[in-house]
Design an enzyme around this catalytic site. Sequence first.
Site, PDB file in Angstrom:
ATOM      1  N   LYS A   9       0.805  -1.217   0.000  1.00  0.00           N
ATOM      2  CA  LYS A   9       0.000   0.000   0.000  1.00  0.00           C
ATOM      3  C   LYS A   9       0.844   1.275   0.000  1.00  0.00           C
ATOM      4  O   LYS A   9       0.310   2.365  -0.170  1.00  0.00           O
ATOM      5  CB  LYS A   9      -0.972  -0.010   1.184  1.00  0.00           C
ATOM      6  CG  LYS A   9      -1.922  -1.192   1.199  1.00  0.00           C
ATOM      7  CD  LYS A   9      -2.735  -1.359  -0.077  1.00  0.00           C
ATOM      8  CE  LYS A   9      -3.708  -0.235  -0.302  1.00  0.00           C
ATOM      9  NZ  LYS A   9      -4.818  -0.615  -1.209  1.00  0.00           N
TER      10      LYS A   9
HETATM   11  N1  PMP Z   1      -2.976  -7.138   1.112  1.00  0.00           N
HETATM   12  C1  PMP Z   1      -2.901  -6.299   2.146  1.00  0.00           C
HETATM   13  C2  PMP Z   1      -2.133  -6.732   3.345  1.00  0.00           C
HETATM   14  C3  PMP Z   1      -3.558  -5.057   2.104  1.00  0.00           C
HETATM   15  O1  PMP Z   1      -3.471  -4.209   3.146  1.00  0.00           O
HETATM   16  C4  PMP Z   1      -4.307  -4.714   0.966  1.00  0.00           C
HETATM   17  C5  PMP Z   1      -5.014  -3.387   0.857  1.00  0.00           C
HETATM   18  N2  PMP Z   1      -6.046  -3.142   1.696  1.00  0.00           N
HETATM   19  C6  PMP Z   1      -4.372  -5.630  -0.090  1.00  0.00           C
HETATM   20  C7  PMP Z   1      -3.676  -6.826   0.007  1.00  0.00           C
HETATM   21  C8  PMP Z   1      -5.219  -5.383  -1.303  1.00  0.00           C
HETATM   22  O2  PMP Z   1      -4.633  -4.539  -2.248  1.00  0.00           O
HETATM   23  P1  PMP Z   1      -5.552  -3.638  -3.162  1.00  0.00           P
HETATM   24  O3  PMP Z   1      -6.167  -2.588  -2.288  1.00  0.00           O
HETATM   25  O4  PMP Z   1      -4.610  -3.076  -4.166  1.00  0.00           O
HETATM   26  O5  PMP Z   1      -6.604  -4.487  -3.785  1.00  0.00           O
END
Ligand code: PMP
Length: 332
Positions: A44
């Site tokens: 993130k």
């Molecule tokens: N894995 C973790 C540990 C996250 O914090 C997040 C984001 N909330 C994601 C995956 C998902 O990524 P995205 O928001 O790009 O879909």
Amino acid sequence: MTRFGGIDTLVGDTPLLHLRAASAATGCRILGKAEFLAPGGSIKDRTALGLILDARERGLLRPGATIVEGTAGNTGIGLAAIGAGFGHRCVIFMPQTQSPEKIDAVRATGAEVRLVPAVPYADPGHYARQARAHAEALDAQRPGSAWFADQFDNTANRDFHQRTTGEEIWAQTEGRIDGFVCSAGTGGTLAGVGRALKARNAGIRIALADPEGSALAAYVNDGALAAAGGSISEGIGSSRITRNFDGAPIDLAWTVPDREWLPLVHALVRDEGLSVGGSSGVNIAGAIRLAQALGPGHTVVTVLADSGARYRGKLLDRTFLEQRGLPVADWL
Ligand code: PMP
């Protein structure tokens, strides 16, 4: 390696790691992008930097203005750390169900944390809605003093992944990649990487690995948002189609239960020295499913989104797992 930049220059350019057991089990080359190495410890950081750069360029985030966001935690860490590098303070709204390690980490980056009950998105008390309302209230008091980052529906998130994460994967594999799979929270990673790779080679298969309790896999497979069960993973899954997720080029989607990915996470720590969080577990299970669907001899890439240290009291805690009837490793 000599560089003289600030924290923002540490975001991106993460290595691809060879996942030995997953590769051996499928006869494929399964690679994980080591996003846990980012300065704020997760994928993130890319979202945070992408949103901040875009908003500053468009004049939405003024010098010295406060950044406000609703997040499961990792975006808060990224926004606070990278935002501070650009001279911004952060107010972060988080559901109180998130791991204490992650809540502490957001506080440790200097953000003001507001913990709110975990309620459905339709409820005005939802963390993202409260964050938007707070930014609007600050801005009404003093115009230009606050900016709502809006990671779920601000497509600067997806676009940054397309330009960085997706292009890096293409370059690192020298175009020898047959599939990419990951889970989705905002959908920024999956949609951005999917778009980048499909633009390079439309034959690359893009897959969604979804935790139980999320409606996204059913949406991809049947066109209707439907969810059952729940998951101890954090930061992934959704009950709605965000603007970042909307239109993502997805060929395959599966719901991956906790009992499938937990043993993979435990074995990865013991046998390969890699400690990753639950979403990475879902991703690796998805990579194994995609590799099995493609057959031996293919290359599949996924994302190691953050570190297991952020979930020590859940994923690596015997009592926590036993109480929920989930798989426990003998060495825990
Ligand atoms: N894995 C973790 C540990 C996250 O914090 C997040 C984001 N909330 C994601 C995956 C998902 O990524 P995205 O928001 O790009 O879909």
